[in-house]
Scaffold this motif. Sequence first.
Motif, PDB file in Angstrom:
ATOM      1  N   ALA A 124       0.947  -1.157  -0.034  1.00 27.91           N
ATOM      2  CA  ALA A 124       0.108  -0.064   0.019  1.00 27.91           C
ATOM      3  C   ALA A 124       0.895   1.230   0.037  1.00 27.91           C
ATOM      4  O   ALA A 124       0.458   2.232  -0.389  1.00 27.91           O
ATOM      5  CB  ALA A 124      -1.031  -0.015   1.134  1.00 27.91           C
ATOM      6  N   ASN A 173      -8.648   9.540  -0.528  1.00 28.12           N
ATOM      7  CA  ASN A 173      -8.858   8.062  -0.095  1.00 28.12           C
ATOM      8  C   ASN A 173      -7.922   7.088  -0.709  1.00 28.12           C
ATOM      9  O   ASN A 173      -7.632   7.385  -2.089  1.00 28.12           O
ATOM     10  CB  ASN A 173     -10.394   7.660  -0.498  1.00 28.12           C
ATOM     11  N   GLY A 174      -7.460   6.096  -0.056  1.00 27.38           N
ATOM     12  CA  GLY A 174      -6.752   5.151  -0.563  1.00 27.38           C
ATOM     13  C   GLY A 174      -5.105   5.466  -0.800  1.00 27.38           C
ATOM     14  O   GLY A 174      -4.392   4.697  -1.269  1.00 27.38           O
ATOM     15  N   ALA A 175      -4.713   6.609  -0.368  1.00 22.55           N
ATOM     16  CA  ALA A 175      -3.271   7.080  -0.783  1.00 22.55           C
ATOM     17  C   ALA A 175      -2.398   6.617   0.054  1.00 22.55           C
ATOM     18  O   ALA A 175      -1.107   6.400  -0.323  1.00 22.55           O
ATOM     19  CB  ALA A 175      -3.483   8.731  -0.358  1.00 22.55           C
ATOM     20  N   GLY A 176      -2.755   6.064   1.366  1.00 27.64           N
ATOM     21  CA  GLY A 176      -1.745   5.204   2.214  1.00 27.64           C
ATOM     22  C   GLY A 176      -1.556   5.944   3.309  1.00 27.64           C
ATOM     23  O   GLY A 176      -0.422   5.625   4.002  1.00 27.64           O
ATOM     24  N   LYS A 177      -2.246   7.020   3.782  1.00 26.89           N
ATOM     25  CA  LYS A 177      -2.156   7.911   5.054  1.00 26.89           C
ATOM     26  C   LYS A 177      -2.337   6.817   6.214  1.00 26.89           C
ATOM     27  O   LYS A 177      -1.257   6.966   7.050  1.00 26.89           O
ATOM     28  CB  LYS A 177      -2.957   8.878   5.193  1.00 26.89           C
ATOM     29  N   THR A 178      -3.423   6.270   6.323  1.00 23.93           N
ATOM     30  CA  THR A 178      -3.812   5.367   7.617  1.00 23.93           C
ATOM     31  C   THR A 178      -2.756   4.121   7.759  1.00 23.93           C
ATOM     32  O   THR A 178      -2.138   3.866   8.568  1.00 23.93           O
ATOM     33  CB  THR A 178      -5.168   4.776   7.383  1.00 23.93           C
ATOM     34  N   SER A 179      -2.148   3.750   6.521  1.00 22.92           N
ATOM     35  CA  SER A 179      -1.479   2.418   6.413  1.00 22.92           C
ATOM     36  C   SER A 179       0.153   3.125   7.036  1.00 22.92           C
ATOM     37  O   SER A 179       0.700   2.315   7.931  1.00 22.92           O
ATOM     38  CB  SER A 179      -1.088   2.116   5.095  1.00 22.92           C
ATOM     39  N   GLU A 181      -7.364  11.451  10.712  1.00 20.51           N
ATOM     40  CA  GLU A 181      -8.572  12.158  10.217  1.00 20.51           C
ATOM     41  C   GLU A 181      -9.448  12.572  11.378  1.00 20.51           C
ATOM     42  O   GLU A 181     -10.702  12.112  11.423  1.00 20.51           O
ATOM     43  CB  GLU A 181      -9.367  11.282   9.112  1.00 20.51           C
ATOM     44  N   GLN A 190      -8.032  14.749   5.136  1.00 22.62           N
ATOM     45  CA  GLN A 190      -8.615  15.168   3.905  1.00 22.62           C
ATOM     46  C   GLN A 190      -8.864  16.665   3.863  1.00 22.62           C
ATOM     47  O   GLN A 190      -8.959  17.025   2.744  1.00 22.62           O
ATOM     48  CB  GLN A 190      -9.641  14.221   3.543  1.00 22.62           C
TER      49      GLN A 190
HETATM   50  P1  ATP Z   1      -8.575   6.911   3.698  1.00 21.97           P
HETATM   51  O1  ATP Z   1      -8.369   8.159   3.849  1.00 21.97           O
HETATM   52  O2  ATP Z   1      -9.556   6.127   2.722  1.00 21.97           O
HETATM   53  O3  ATP Z   1      -8.478   6.120   4.811  1.00 21.97           O
HETATM   54  P2  ATP Z   1      -5.685   6.448   3.222  1.00 21.97           P
HETATM   55  O4  ATP Z   1      -4.926   7.253   2.760  1.00 21.97           O
HETATM   56  O5  ATP Z   1      -5.702   6.378   4.867  1.00 21.97           O
HETATM   57  O6  ATP Z   1      -7.220   6.283   2.995  1.00 21.97           O
HETATM   58  P3  ATP Z   1      -5.159   3.575   3.452  1.00 21.97           P
HETATM   59  O7  ATP Z   1      -6.294   3.228   4.219  1.00 21.97           O
HETATM   60  O8  ATP Z   1      -3.799   3.641   4.037  1.00 21.97           O
HETATM   61  O9  ATP Z   1      -5.395   5.036   2.691  1.00 21.97           O
HETATM   62  O10 ATP Z   1      -5.117   2.631   2.384  1.00 21.97           O
HETATM   63  C1  ATP Z   1      -4.012   2.420   1.148  1.00 21.97           C
HETATM   64  C2  ATP Z   1      -4.403   1.057   0.323  1.00 21.97           C
HETATM   65  O11 ATP Z   1      -4.185   0.171   1.074  1.00 21.97           O
HETATM   66  C3  ATP Z   1      -5.658   1.479  -0.532  1.00 21.97           C
HETATM   67  O12 ATP Z   1      -5.443   0.648  -1.701  1.00 21.97           O
HETATM   68  C4  ATP Z   1      -6.374   0.263   0.515  1.00 21.97           C
HETATM   69  O13 ATP Z   1      -7.363  -0.241  -0.273  1.00 21.97           O
HETATM   70  C5  ATP Z   1      -5.540  -0.605   1.020  1.00 21.97           C
HETATM   71  N1  ATP Z   1      -5.590  -1.243   2.366  1.00 21.97           N
HETATM   72  C6  ATP Z   1      -5.972  -0.558   3.400  1.00 21.97           C
HETATM   73  N2  ATP Z   1      -6.212  -1.488   4.509  1.00 21.97           N
HETATM   74  C7  ATP Z   1      -6.168  -2.764   3.846  1.00 21.97           C
HETATM   75  C8  ATP Z   1      -6.389  -4.061   4.649  1.00 21.97           C
HETATM   76  N3  ATP Z   1      -6.732  -4.206   5.758  1.00 21.97           N
HETATM   77  N4  ATP Z   1      -6.314  -5.178   3.277  1.00 21.97           N
HETATM   78  C9  ATP Z   1      -6.200  -4.859   2.256  1.00 21.97           C
HETATM   79  N5  ATP Z   1      -5.876  -3.823   1.656  1.00 21.97           N
HETATM   80  C10 ATP Z   1      -5.993  -2.448   2.674  1.00 21.97           C
END
Ligand code: ATP
Length: 235
Positions: free
Chosen positions: A16, A36-42, A159, A191
Amino acid sequence: MLQIKSLKVFHGPIEAVHGIDISVREGQCVTLLGPNGAGKTSTLSAITGTVRATGSIRLQDEDIGRLPIEERCKRGIAISPEGRRVFATLSVRDNLIMGGATRRDKASLTDEIEEWFSQFPVLGERREQPAGTLSGGEQQMLAIVRALLSKPRILLLDEPSLGLAPQITARIFRIIKELKAAGTTILLVEQNAGAALEVSDYVYVLNNGLVSRHGDVAEFGDGAVLINELTGVQQ
Ligand code: ATP
């Protein structure tokens, strides 16, 4: 305070985050912006140790990247997670006691909780109430104070404005500003670019698991508009 190098984050077989560098200096508020999905929470999950990650994560002089979650917590990492995740059936007070669970100096915890109650009377008035009955904004305050009760070196905020009305968001960002003024080091994920830029010193824009841009907040000028164009971030 925090130095991340070549960080990759994995959810099972999915990569991710693809090798990013992030630094947070003591007393700074650094923001990760992105859609969304940029990788911030990851990225935040990699710092707290709840996902598989490679690369290095240094907190002050120590590489904490291989330590278990509770050891990272003891060394000064605390998070207010996305969606607050308060313990819904526990009272407000018990949620805060949980926040101090890893502390060695438990004796002062009760007094500190009382101090926070006087600072946030809305929590004090509801101290015996189950946390799940609080409003979204109140739960967000609770999640932030719960994280602070572990006496962190760095506070991660995921967030904090999510799902809150504009007025409540403004209140939460005032709290973040006050924490920063009191010297708290903060890594903020948002966001809501407009609100985040007002409290930030330094900004990283994340897109598809990579840093697409970073710089002092001043470099972003009217960042809200610019970031909108770059990433499609919503206001
Ligand atoms: P958001 O604002 O929607 O939370 P984000 O920037 O925090 O977005 P992440 O949640 O880090 O993004 O997700 C980054 C990528 O990792 C996305 O493609 C997401 O689908 C994927 N991902 C996140 N958590 C999981 C998981 N538990 N299993 C599989 N893929 C995941």
